[in-house]
Design a protein around this motif. Sequence first.
Motif, PDB file in Angstrom:
ATOM      1  N   ILE A  28       2.415  -4.638  -4.490  1.00  0.00           N
ATOM      2  CA  ILE A  28       1.467  -5.065  -3.455  1.00  0.00           C
ATOM      3  C   ILE A  28       0.607  -6.204  -3.974  1.00  0.00           C
ATOM      4  CG2 ILE A  28      -0.593  -4.349  -2.165  1.00  0.00           C
ATOM      5  CD1 ILE A  28       0.781  -1.600  -1.828  1.00  0.00           C
ATOM      6  N   ALA A  29       0.103  -6.074  -5.200  1.00  0.00           N
ATOM      7  CA  ALA A  29      -0.726  -7.130  -5.786  1.00  0.00           C
ATOM      8  C   ALA A  29       0.067  -8.431  -5.930  1.00  0.00           C
ATOM      9  CB  ALA A  29      -1.271  -6.678  -7.139  1.00  0.00           C
ATOM     10  N   LYS A  30       1.310  -8.320  -6.360  1.00  0.00           N
ATOM     11  CA  LYS A  30       2.178  -9.501  -6.513  1.00  0.00           C
ATOM     12  C   LYS A  30       2.395 -10.176  -5.163  1.00  0.00           C
ATOM     13  CE  LYS A  30       6.870 -10.509  -8.125  1.00  0.00           C
ATOM     14  NZ  LYS A  30       8.063  -9.891  -8.701  1.00  0.00           N
ATOM     15  N   HIS A  31       2.660  -9.383  -4.133  1.00  0.00           N
ATOM     16  CA  HIS A  31       2.874  -9.925  -2.786  1.00  0.00           C
ATOM     17  C   HIS A  31       1.606 -10.617  -2.280  1.00  0.00           C
ATOM     18  CE1 HIS A  31       4.231 -10.241   1.345  1.00  0.00           C
ATOM     19  NE2 HIS A  31       3.106  -9.671   1.716  1.00  0.00           N
ATOM     20  N   GLU A  32       0.456  -9.986  -2.477  1.00  0.00           N
ATOM     21  CA  GLU A  32      -0.798 -10.580  -2.016  1.00  0.00           C
ATOM     22  C   GLU A  32      -1.100 -11.884  -2.748  1.00  0.00           C
ATOM     23  OE1 GLU A  32      -3.560  -7.362  -2.501  1.00  0.00           O
ATOM     24  OE2 GLU A  32      -3.004  -6.463  -0.563  1.00  0.00           O
ATOM     25  N   ARG A  33      -0.820 -11.947  -4.050  1.00  0.00           N
ATOM     26  CA  ARG A  33      -1.007 -13.196  -4.806  1.00  0.00           C
ATOM     27  C   ARG A  33      -0.104 -14.290  -4.250  1.00  0.00           C
ATOM     28  NH1 ARG A  33      -1.114  -9.840  -9.248  1.00  0.00           N
ATOM     29  NH2 ARG A  33       1.053 -10.286  -9.731  1.00  0.00           N
ATOM     30  N   ARG A  34       1.142 -13.933  -3.968  1.00  0.00           N
ATOM     31  CA  ARG A  34       2.100 -14.910  -3.436  1.00  0.00           C
ATOM     32  C   ARG A  34       1.661 -15.416  -2.056  1.00  0.00           C
ATOM     33  NH1 ARG A  34       5.160 -18.712  -5.150  1.00  0.00           N
ATOM     34  NH2 ARG A  34       7.060 -18.968  -4.006  1.00  0.00           N
ATOM     35  N   GLU A  35       1.161 -14.510  -1.226  1.00  0.00           N
ATOM     36  CA  GLU A  35       0.671 -14.905   0.100  1.00  0.00           C
ATOM     37  C   GLU A  35      -0.533 -15.849  -0.020  1.00  0.00           C
ATOM     38  OE1 GLU A  35       1.692 -14.211   3.373  1.00  0.00           O
ATOM     39  OE2 GLU A  35       3.525 -13.510   2.393  1.00  0.00           O
ATOM     40  N   ARG A  36      -1.465 -15.530  -0.929  1.00  0.00           N
ATOM     41  CA  ARG A  36      -2.626 -16.400  -1.121  1.00  0.00           C
ATOM     42  C   ARG A  36      -2.204 -17.773  -1.623  1.00  0.00           C
ATOM     43  NH1 ARG A  36      -4.847 -11.756  -3.290  1.00  0.00           N
ATOM     44  NH2 ARG A  36      -4.531 -12.505  -5.403  1.00  0.00           N
ATOM     45  N   SER A  37      -1.257 -17.789  -2.537  1.00  0.00           N
ATOM     46  CA  SER A  37      -0.763 -19.052  -3.078  1.00  0.00           C
ATOM     47  C   SER A  37      -0.093 -19.880  -1.984  1.00  0.00           C
ATOM     48  CB  SER A  37       0.215 -18.777  -4.210  1.00  0.00           C
ATOM     49  OG  SER A  37       0.793 -19.960  -4.673  1.00  0.00           O
ATOM     50  N   ALA A  38       0.709 -19.245  -1.156  1.00  0.00           N
ATOM     51  CA  ALA A  38       1.391 -19.948  -0.071  1.00  0.00           C
ATOM     52  C   ALA A  38       0.383 -20.475   0.946  1.00  0.00           C
ATOM     53  CB  ALA A  38       2.400 -19.025   0.609  1.00  0.00           C
ATOM     54  N   ARG A  39      -0.630 -19.674   1.255  1.00  0.00           N
ATOM     55  CA  ARG A  39      -1.659 -20.118   2.204  1.00  0.00           C
ATOM     56  C   ARG A  39      -2.427 -21.309   1.632  1.00  0.00           C
ATOM     57  NH1 ARG A  39      -6.875 -19.805   3.862  1.00  0.00           N
ATOM     58  NH2 ARG A  39      -7.210 -19.447   6.085  1.00  0.00           N
ATOM     59  N   GLU A  89       8.392 -17.388   1.884  1.00  0.00           N
ATOM     60  CA  GLU A  89       9.182 -18.322   1.070  1.00  0.00           C
ATOM     61  C   GLU A  89       9.681 -19.500   1.901  1.00  0.00           C
ATOM     62  OE1 GLU A  89       9.351 -18.279  -2.214  1.00  0.00           O
ATOM     63  OE2 GLU A  89       8.052 -16.534  -2.082  1.00  0.00           O
ATOM     64  N   ASP A  90      10.148 -19.235   3.126  1.00  0.00           N
ATOM     65  CA  ASP A  90      10.623 -20.321   3.993  1.00  0.00           C
ATOM     66  C   ASP A  90       9.477 -21.248   4.386  1.00  0.00           C
ATOM     67  OD1 ASP A  90      13.245 -19.411   3.922  1.00  0.00           O
ATOM     68  OD2 ASP A  90      12.992 -18.160   5.703  1.00  0.00           O
ATOM     69  N   ALA A  91       8.327 -20.671   4.733  1.00  0.00           N
ATOM     70  CA  ALA A  91       7.174 -21.482   5.110  1.00  0.00           C
ATOM     71  C   ALA A  91       6.702 -22.312   3.920  1.00  0.00           C
ATOM     72  CB  ALA A  91       6.045 -20.587   5.621  1.00  0.00           C
ATOM     73  N   ARG A  93       8.461 -23.343   1.395  1.00  0.00           N
ATOM     74  CA  ARG A  93       9.449 -24.401   1.173  1.00  0.00           C
ATOM     75  C   ARG A  93       9.199 -25.567   2.138  1.00  0.00           C
ATOM     76  NH1 ARG A  93      13.583 -21.359   2.024  1.00  0.00           N
ATOM     77  NH2 ARG A  93      13.358 -20.241   0.104  1.00  0.00           N
ATOM     78  N   ALA A  94       8.905 -25.255   3.399  1.00  0.00           N
ATOM     79  CA  ALA A  94       8.658 -26.295   4.401  1.00  0.00           C
ATOM     80  C   ALA A  94       7.396 -27.091   4.064  1.00  0.00           C
ATOM     81  CB  ALA A  94       8.539 -25.667   5.785  1.00  0.00           C
ATOM     82  N   TYR A  95       6.326 -26.391   3.654  1.00  0.00           N
ATOM     83  CA  TYR A  95       5.088 -27.093   3.316  1.00  0.00           C
ATOM     84  C   TYR A  95       5.242 -27.938   2.056  1.00  0.00           C
ATOM     85  CZ  TYR A  95       2.301 -25.029   6.992  1.00  0.00           C
ATOM     86  OH  TYR A  95       1.794 -24.699   8.211  1.00  0.00           O
ATOM     87  N   ARG A  96       5.995 -27.436   1.093  1.00  0.00           N
ATOM     88  CA  ARG A  96       6.223 -28.237  -0.120  1.00  0.00           C
ATOM     89  C   ARG A  96       7.027 -29.487   0.204  1.00  0.00           C
ATOM     90  NH1 ARG A  96       7.246 -23.261  -4.280  1.00  0.00           N
ATOM     91  NH2 ARG A  96       5.064 -22.950  -4.807  1.00  0.00           N
ATOM     92  N   SER A  97       7.999 -29.362   1.076  1.00  0.00           N
ATOM     93  CA  SER A  97       8.791 -30.512   1.501  1.00  0.00           C
ATOM     94  C   SER A  97       7.900 -31.528   2.214  1.00  0.00           C
ATOM     95  CB  SER A  97       9.925 -30.050   2.413  1.00  0.00           C
ATOM     96  OG  SER A  97      10.608 -31.152   2.943  1.00  0.00           O
ATOM     97  N   LEU A  98       7.024 -31.035   3.076  1.00  0.00           N
ATOM     98  CA  LEU A  98       6.101 -31.919   3.785  1.00  0.00           C
ATOM     99  C   LEU A  98       5.182 -32.636   2.801  1.00  0.00           C
ATOM    100  CD1 LEU A  98       4.934 -33.026   6.405  1.00  0.00           C
ATOM    101  CD2 LEU A  98       3.558 -30.945   6.587  1.00  0.00           C
TER     102      LEU A  98
END
Length: 123
Positions: A28-39, A89-91, A93-98
Amino acid sequence: MSKMTYEESIESLDARIEQLRAQRRDEIAKHERRERSARACACTTLGELVLAWFGDWHALDPDELVLLLAELKPRREGLMVAGPTPGTEDALRAYRSLRRNIAEAEAQLADEDDPAALPVGSE
């Protein structure tokens, strides 16, 4: 081979349950960190996009930008992804491409504005 007693069997199960709970907390902590990083990536990218579109960020009036976004609110539905919402992960990838596209466009504009960056013999 010795057989476990009832108490040992229960203790073993309790230990395994605690291990699984710890593993669940870690996931859960790993997922939340990944979500924060993506946001954070999305926020940075969208900010870079607005600034690339506007130009000089020093001159941008944040209050006017908020008013513009309020005017565009009825069109918000048109900005949504068609179909199911992409996963993190898909989102990401799209933001990094942008972000790469924005950086490349800004670099190209900088090269066009810098006479020293022109190829030799093109003056």
